[in-house]
Design a protein around this motif. Structure first.
Motif, PDB file in Angstrom:
ATOM      1  N   ALA A 142      17.953  -4.342   9.848  1.00 50.34           N
ATOM      2  CA  ALA A 142      17.405  -3.220   9.069  1.00 50.34           C
ATOM      3  C   ALA A 142      18.532  -2.273   8.651  1.00 50.34           C
ATOM      4  CB  ALA A 142      16.319  -2.521   9.866  1.00 50.34           C
ATOM      5  N   ALA A 143      18.344  -0.974   8.863  1.00 48.16           N
ATOM      6  CA  ALA A 143      19.339  -0.002   8.394  1.00 48.16           C
ATOM      7  C   ALA A 143      20.684  -0.185   9.087  1.00 48.16           C
ATOM      8  CB  ALA A 143      18.825   1.418   8.601  1.00 48.16           C
ATOM      9  N   ASP A 144      20.684  -0.711  10.316  1.00 50.81           N
ATOM     10  CA  ASP A 144      21.950  -0.918  11.019  1.00 50.81           C
ATOM     11  C   ASP A 144      22.852  -1.909  10.280  1.00 50.81           C
ATOM     12  OD1 ASP A 144      21.200   0.835  12.966  1.00 50.81           O
ATOM     13  OD2 ASP A 144      20.597  -0.707  14.411  1.00 50.81           O
ATOM     14  N   GLY A 145      22.262  -2.768   9.470  1.00 56.93           N
ATOM     15  CA  GLY A 145      23.053  -3.729   8.723  1.00 56.93           C
ATOM     16  C   GLY A 145      23.923  -3.086   7.658  1.00 56.93           C
ATOM     17  N   LEU A 146      23.647  -1.826   7.327  1.00 56.37           N
ATOM     18  CA  LEU A 146      24.434  -1.117   6.324  1.00 56.37           C
ATOM     19  C   LEU A 146      25.585  -0.333   6.924  1.00 56.37           C
ATOM     20  CD1 LEU A 146      21.466   0.327   4.201  1.00 56.37           C
ATOM     21  CD2 LEU A 146      22.767  -1.782   3.801  1.00 56.37           C
TER      22      LEU A 146
END
Length: 405
Positions: A346-350
């Protein structure tokens, strides 16, 4: 076909597993898992020493015939070796292009003098090789290469001018095999020759290409009056297309089945991350992960069945296009795995973790690296479009695609 292993194969598996368990310890333990896709820059010198250690112990060129310095393993034993090597999370070898591609090509197409000159040095990891196929205007369309080679006035050397790109491992190799146009005015598959060219010379410039993953596995290579001996052409002059296609047949050979074990490890990592952050509770995501597992199991079975019908060095149409089918399947599966990995993060992938090491200036999470590198899977080693054309035109006998379409 019988997909089971014989008692002899299982005994061989135990030998391979014991060897790797014994030696991937102590000084080599820290190399586990290093140097995989997108990570070719990791511990290069140390992995080179490991590769040479394997050579001294007789674990390189395991599929080569014994008369050429190999172990002469059966297809099943080769599968066992590559699977166990991947299962042990052993470091990526440095000599893949020489051992798995050029060596078998010289055995199939080279002269006795060429085999005597190069095979022992490949087996012992004394000389490393790069692949000089793609060009800026001839990536997937290899028959459009414009790099030229002509004989010198005294006929003793080939003189080479042109540019290659996406040249794997050129920045640390001593030699490169080059597809060049040796007949002026020739077009497409005609008039090409397969040359063996030393990289350490004034007429060769190598420029590493920095990748999204932080490494520089690929390179631009410029030939400006570069030379190689006249007898270092593999096969007949002007008939290099068949040699080049034979090499690609070896590229899609049994060693690729070891990738499936690596894919299994990556899938397990994605599942572990999903459990850790709770995303596994999403029924849609859980279904996607289950589908990836089922597809991976089928992929391995079909890969073994298809490749067992192909003789090493046959081109991509052999075995009903088995090599092309396997390439399309695993490349697209791996890309989907990377996409699922990003959905799990999710957002951690960014997010990126800054650091002072390497050209990229940031540290990629293992799943981020998986996603970014997998974007190239459907391009390198023969793009999806080319593989589908091979299957359509050469296996199914469908009309060729109109030029300019």
């Amino acid at each position: 076909m019988d997909m089971g292993y014989s008692a002899a194969d299982e005994a061989f598996r135990a030998d391979v597993r014991a060897f790797l368990e014994d030696h991937l310890a102590g000084e080599w333990k820290a190399l586990r898992g290093l140097g995989g896709p997108g990570r070719d820059h990791e511990a290069l010198d140390e992995r080179l020493e490991w590769n040479r250690f394997l050579a001294r112990e007789g674990w390189t060129c395991v599929g080569w015939p014994t008369e050429h310095g190999g172990r002469g393993l059966s297809l099943w034993q080769q599968v066992v070796f590559h699977e166990e090597y991947a299962r042990a999370n052993a470091p990526a070898t440095v000599n893949h292009l020489g051992e798995q591609l050029l060596g078998p090509t010289l055995i199939a197409f080279g002269t006795d003098a060429q085999r005597e000159r190069f095979l022992p040095r490949i087996r012992d990891v004394e000389e490393l090789w790069a692949q000089g196929y793609s060009e800026p205007n001839a990536g997937s369309d290899l028959a459009n290469v414009q790099t030229r080679a002509r004989l010198s006035d005294d006929g003793s050397q080939w003189v080479i001018d042109g540019q290659k790109v996406w040249t794997s491992n050129a920045h640390f190799s001593q030699w490169v095999f080059v597809v060049a146009r040796t007949e002026p005015g020739s077009q497409r598959h005609q008039g090409l020759s397969f040359l063996l060219v030393p990289l350490d010379q004034a007429g060769v410039e190598v420029r590493p290409i920095e990748q999204l993953t932080g490494g520089s596995e690929f390179n631009e290579v410029f030939f400006t009056g570069a030379v190689t001996d006249a007898d270092l052409v593999v096969g007949e002059v002007g008939k290099g297309w068949g040699v080049a296609m034979g090499l690609l047949g070896f590229e899609r050979g049994v060693s690729t089945l070891g990738q499936v074990v690596g894919f299994q490890r990556e899938l397990a990592l994605v599942c572990d991350r999903a459990r850790a952050n709770g995303s596994i509770d999403d029924p849609v995501l859980r279904d996607r992960l289950a589908s990836l597992q089922a597809e991976l199991t089928v992929m391995r079975a079909n890969g073994i069945r298809g490749l067992s019908a192909v003789t090493g060095g046959e081109d991509s149409a052999a075995g009903g296009g088995a090599g092309s089918i396997f390439k399309i399947v695993w490349a697209n599966w791996h890309q989907r795995l990377g996409e699922v990995a990003m959905d799990v993060m999710a957002a951690d992938g960014l997010l990126q973790v800054p650091h002072d090491r390497g050209a990229a200036g940031y540290e990629l999470d293992e799943l981020q690296r998986l996603f970014l590198f997998a974007r190239a899977d459907t391009i390198y080693g023969g793009s999806d479009e080319v593989q589908k054309n091979i299957l359509a035109e050469r296996v199914l006998g469908l009309p060729r695609e109109p030029k300019g379409a």
